[in-house]
Write a protein that holds these residues in place. Structure first.
Motif, short mmCIF file in Angstrom:
data_model
loop_
_atom_site.label_atom_id
_atom_site.label_comp_id
_atom_site.label_asym_id
_atom_site.label_seq_id
_atom_site.Cartn_x
_atom_site.Cartn_y
_atom_site.Cartn_z
N TYR A 1 -12.30 -0.76 -2.49
CA TYR A 1 -11.27 -1.63 -1.92
C TYR A 1 -11.97 -2.74 -1.15
CZ TYR A 1 -12.11 1.22 2.28
OH TYR A 1 -12.69 1.87 3.35
N GLY B 1 -8.53 -0.92 5.87
CA GLY B 1 -8.12 0.20 5.03
C GLY B 1 -8.75 1.50 5.51
N ASP C 1 -4.82 2.96 -5.25
CA ASP C 1 -6.24 3.31 -5.33
C ASP C 1 -6.52 4.61 -6.07
OD1 ASP C 1 -6.90 1.01 -3.92
OD2 ASP C 1 -6.74 2.01 -1.99
N SER D 1 -2.73 7.54 -2.51
CA SER D 1 -2.54 6.10 -2.68
C SER D 1 -2.09 5.80 -4.11
CB SER D 1 -3.83 5.35 -2.37
OG SER D 1 -3.72 3.99 -2.74
N ASN E 1 0.82 -1.21 0.00
CA ASN E 1 0.00 0.00 0.00
C ASN E 1 0.86 1.26 0.00
OD1 ASN E 1 -2.38 1.44 -0.08
ND2 ASN E 1 -2.70 1.39 2.12
N GLU F 1 -15.28 -7.13 -5.51
CA GLU F 1 -14.52 -5.92 -5.83
C GLU F 1 -14.42 -5.64 -7.33
OE1 GLU F 1 -10.17 -3.80 -5.06
OE2 GLU F 1 -10.60 -5.74 -4.17
N THR G 1 -13.68 5.30 -4.52
CA THR G 1 -12.55 4.39 -4.37
C THR G 1 -13.07 3.07 -3.82
OG1 THR G 1 -11.01 6.21 -3.95
CG2 THR G 1 -10.35 4.02 -3.21
N ARG H 1 -15.54 6.32 -0.21
CA ARG H 1 -14.76 5.09 -0.08
C ARG H 1 -15.73 3.92 0.09
NH1 ARG H 1 -12.28 9.16 2.67
NH2 ARG H 1 -13.47 8.66 4.55
N ARG I 1 -15.97 -2.25 -8.76
CA ARG I 1 -15.03 -1.25 -9.29
C ARG I 1 -15.49 -0.79 -10.67
NH1 ARG I 1 -9.81 -0.12 -7.83
NH2 ARG I 1 -9.71 -1.93 -6.46
#
Length: 884
Positions: A344, A385, A115, A112, A96, A306, A342, A298, A310
């Protein structure tokens, strides 16, 4: 290799240079990096970028980087060059990577790499993208880089887990950037241009005598993705320089006019077309108004969901629902994104731990620490996260568990279930060569499925994702315990029958029988998974297994789509390698609820709530998010008539090769939160105490190629699985006190420890560079570990072996291999769960033999390896009667 020449195209270079920091040590040498790079990039000798195509960004806030990336990724059509020089930071496991801007502190107000930066670059319109990272730990950027879809080339200033320049070099820029400027500006003797690979090779030569602050050789690293050619970065040469081709000069001359052709046509229209009446008001298009920074949302979800979410989030960002101005929001220009999302993911247990330690989560995000005494050692900002604004778990059962984990009072996080956004039924995959002819595929009771797969029938090994780590595994367990006879889930307060739970677990119990999720389970059964699963085409482990998964993941598997850490295949699997879907009767489907997460004290809470609600409304819109999710293999949400829709046009479920039934019913989730808790309690009672020995290779070769962060993350993930009934020990090899003794191991944490804190501290030291410059003799160290575990108390003991490669062969004493083999075969069983970080992964005779002899497993090093290994660890302690 062919060379990509971007001359004359619409190119852009973004130079992000941060020298002044409010909370971190300043880097005065970086101040000159931007000007020096700009000078050489627009130099006529370089002949690639023109004045105005290079943008300098000296960000104090993260949104400034985002705004600059948004501009250059939208404008570039040929080459996009992005350079960053400044401070860099990584997590305790080396992953990360965060790029630090002027206002950055240790844990927040950072950018990030994975991300934010990669997300923008992956959606750029440029033909080729080149990234140059000059910051501490830049070498750790390579891991996430390989998930990119665009043709990209990445230059990292140093190898993984290394700090680089001090930032105090003389004027003219930092050491690394000065070398880049020299090479691009002067060219390379004997070469007519400087390509990306030329730059990397020459940089390594020029920095060969330099040392990192840790005393290592300074070795820049590179990586390329989705490209078969080499990108030209400069046409400077020490040889006689050829003239720039006429077509390139003409293209450069015409480009400014072509960009304004619409304006020119409108002006001509005004001159040539007379107005016939009235007054014509014409608003000529000028430069579009600058977009204000979008509100960042987020979205936290499960690893399996995911990829689809996404894709949905990106589609929403670009949709009219997010770019048209609304009443009362006049400060957003038409076409500007109001929100960016974002996405995650994290395993279910990590999310539960995060909400349980919500005070620490918020405190760490603000840089103030905090948290209750009970969550000591928990680091939610690292896992799962950032604080989420919305959470889409796999099912409402996950939501119930997270609410149960929240402190009764004083939590700064409030969770609100706004309802499902998609459904996917649960299925049992039966090999197509072993269909259960006497069981109805779309209405089979669990009792019939268990009978149809027992030793008197197909003798299939039932494999389930861990109910602790996976929402799919939890819901399958709820079905096993509460809908065993096919009846609908009982009323509130109706808990599971212990006898039913014991019977179900006895069919699912075997070392390595649990996984972190459906996708990793199915990945291990792919015919091309090789030694990871021992699967062979049409036979072996795959043909003897019956995976308990979701309909979507089974469809992806059969169609050859990317599944877990397995990449997409060339097409659907042959019929003999597919699984047929059997739908357990009255078992609830995964309902993927959208959970709005509100944080106490947030200044923009109202705006965030409205943004989350708009995104949720779009996700449920048949013409919006539903089209994206249905195309990914999910079932839709109920329409206005309340009926659950069948898979529509564009759904992969309509392909008969998925071996699913699109007409199979979708059962809504109706379990009471207390029932969910009782199921998990019943599962815990069915488990036996276990003891885990983590044996880790700490030779210096582990620091190469980004292996150490994955290895440390896997060991850290193993520590999250321990507790009062599941103890551990941590040994490392070679022993720094006896480096010449191949039999010596360092007992960093004694066997039988329940507190994960000593293990975390030891791993932090290893990740920080506490490695041994000596070959690692795996078989000798493993022999000592197996001998100890065979003699240890209890019957549920296992070893987690994490290694790069076995370096002990040249000096190995005769008989070591035979001794180890005989030890493994003697009772009691001690499964060895191996994480192989070497180039060959698990595809070696020694590791295949080790997995077979110990009844263990082998996992190849990858970003998903820590969770995959955790799934196997979760099954230790489940061994009981009836192991298959």
């Amino acid at each position: 290799m062919s060379e990509y020449d971007a001359r004359g195209k619409v190119n852009r270079a973004l130079l992000i240079c941060v020298s002044d920091y409010q909370h971190l040590r300043p880097l005065p040498a970086v101040k000159d990096n931007a000007e020096e790079l700009e000078r050489v990039l627009v130099d006529p000798a370089t002949d690639l970028f023109t004045k105005g195509e290079v943008r300098i960004c000296r960000p104090q806030e993260p949104w400034e980087v985002e705004q600059a990336l948004d501009a250059v990724t939208a404008e570039a059509r040929g080459l996009l060059l992005v350079h960053f020089s400044g401070h860099g930071r990584v997590g305790s496991d080396g992953g990360n990577l965060q790029l630090m801007v002027g206002a950055s502190e240790a844990r927040h107000k950072t950018v990030s790499w994975q991300d934010l930066v990669l997300r923008y670059l992956d959606n750029a319109r440029a033909d080729r993208i080149v990234i140059i990272l000059e910051c501490c730990y830049s070498g750790n950027a390579g891991e996430a880089f390989h998930s990119s879809r665009k043709p990209m080339s990445l230059l990292m200033a140093a190898q993984p887990n290394r700090r680089v320049f001090s930032g105090d070099e003389p004027v003219g820029g930092s050491v690394f950037t000065r070398a880049v400027v020299r090479i691009l500006g002067r060219g390379i003797p004997g070469r007519r241009c400087v390509t990306f690979e030329d730059l990397v090779r020459t940089l390594r030569d020029e920095l060969a005598d330099e040392r990192t602050p840790m005393g290592d050789v300074w070795e820049p690293r590179s990586a390329q993705q989705n490209t078969t050619d080499d990108v030209v970065l400069s046409f400077a040469t020490s040889e006689p320089r050829p003239r720039t081709p006429l077509r390139i000069r003409l293209r450069r001359w015409l480009n400014p006019f072509l960009r304004h052709w619409v304006r020119l046509l409108l002006i001509l229209a005004i001159v040539l077309v007379p107005a016939t009446g009235g007054i014509v008001l014409l608003n000529l298009p000028g430069e579009p108004p600058a977009c204000r920074p979008a509100l960042e949302l987020r979205l936290l979800t499960a690893p399996e969901a995911e990829p689809a979410l996404r894709q949905a989030a990106f589609a929403y960002e670009m949709s009219a629902a997010n770019t048209r101005p609304l009443a009362g929001e006049g400060d957003y220009a038409d076409g500007c994104r109001r929100a960016q999302i974002t996405v995650y993911s994290a395993a279910k247990d990590q999310i539960d731990q995060g909400f349980a330690a919500a005070a620490r989560w918020q405190g760490e995000a603000r840089g103030s620490g905090g948290g209750a005494a009970g969550d000591k050692g928990t680091d939610p900002l690292y896992r799962p996260g950032p604080q989420p604004d919305l959470w889409i778990p796999e099912s409402s059962a996950d939501y119930d568990e997270a609410r149960r984990a929240l402190p009764a009072t004083g939590s700064p996080a409030a969770l609100r279930n706004t309802g499902p956004v998609a459904y996917t039924p649960l299925v049992v995959g039966i090999p197509t060569t072993k269909r259960l002819d006497d069981v109805e595929p779309d209405a089979a009771t669990w009792r019939e499925l268990l009978t149809g797969t027992d030793a008197d029938h197909r003798n299939l090994k039932l494999l389930r994702p861990s109910p602790v780590l996976s929402g799919t595994g939890l819901l399958h367990t709820i079905g096993l315990y509460l809908a065993h006879d096919g009846a609908a889930l009982g009323s509130a307060g109706t808990g599971p029958d212990p006898a039913v739970a014991d019977d179900a677990e006895s069919r699912l119990s075997a070392p390595g029988s649990q996984y972190a999720g459906s996708t990793e389970l199915l990945c291990s059964l792919r015919p091309d998974a090789g030694a990871d699963a021992g699967a062979t085409v049409g036979s072996g482990a795959a043909a003897r297994s019956a995976p308990l998964v979701s309909e979507k993941s089974l469809a992806d598997f059969n169609l050859g789509h990317a599944t877990g850490s397995c990449p997409a295949g060339s097409g659907p699997l042959p019929l003999r390698d597919r699984y047929a879907a059997y739908y357990p009767k009255n078992v609830p489907a995964l309902d993927h609820p959208l959970i709005r997460v509100a944080w106490r004290g947030a200044a923009d809470a109202t705006a965030r709530r409205a943004a989350v609600d708009r995104f949720g409304e779009w996700l449920r819109d048949p013409d919006g998010g539903q089209r994206i999710l249905v195309a990914q293999g999910y079932r839709g949400v109920p329409g206005k008539d309340g009926a659950l829709p069948q898979p529509a046009k564009g759904s992969p479920l309509l392909d008969s090769r998925t071996e699913t039934d699109p007409q199979a019913p979708v059962v809504p989730f109706t379990a009471d939160p207390d029932q969910v808790a009782e199921v998990l309690d019943g599962y815990a009672k069915a488990q036996k105490s276990s003891q885990l020995l983590i044996l880790m290779d700490t030779s210096t070769s582990m620091a190469d190629g980004g292996k150490l962060p994955v290895a440390a993350a896997a060991a850290g993930r193993a520590l999250e699985m321990v507790g009062a009934h599941h103890t551990y020990g941590l040994w490392t090899f070679p022993d720094p006190a006896h480096p010449d003794d191949p039999d010596a191991v360092r007992r960093a944490v004694p066997l039988g420890t329940a507190d994960p804190a000593p293990g975390r501290a030891a791993l932090a030291r290893i990740a920080g560079g506490e490695l041994v410059d000596h070959g690692a003799a795996m078989e000798e160290a493993l022999t000592a570990a197996v001998r100890t575990m065979k003699q240890a108390k209890g019957t549920n003991n296992a070893i987690v072996l994490i290694l790069d490669q076995d370096d002990g062969q040249p000096r190995r004493a005769a008989g070591v291999e035979k001794t180890l083999t005989e030890l493994l075969k003697d009772g009691p069983d001690v499964p060895v769960l191996t994480l192989s970080m070497g180039r060959s992964g698990c595809d070696t005779f020694a590791l295949q033999g080790l997995a077979g002899a110990s009844k263990g497993r082998c996992v190849t090093g990858s970003p998903g390896a820590p969770d995959q290994l955790a799934g196997f660890i979760a099954s230790i302690g489940t061994a009981a009667k009836g192991d298959k």
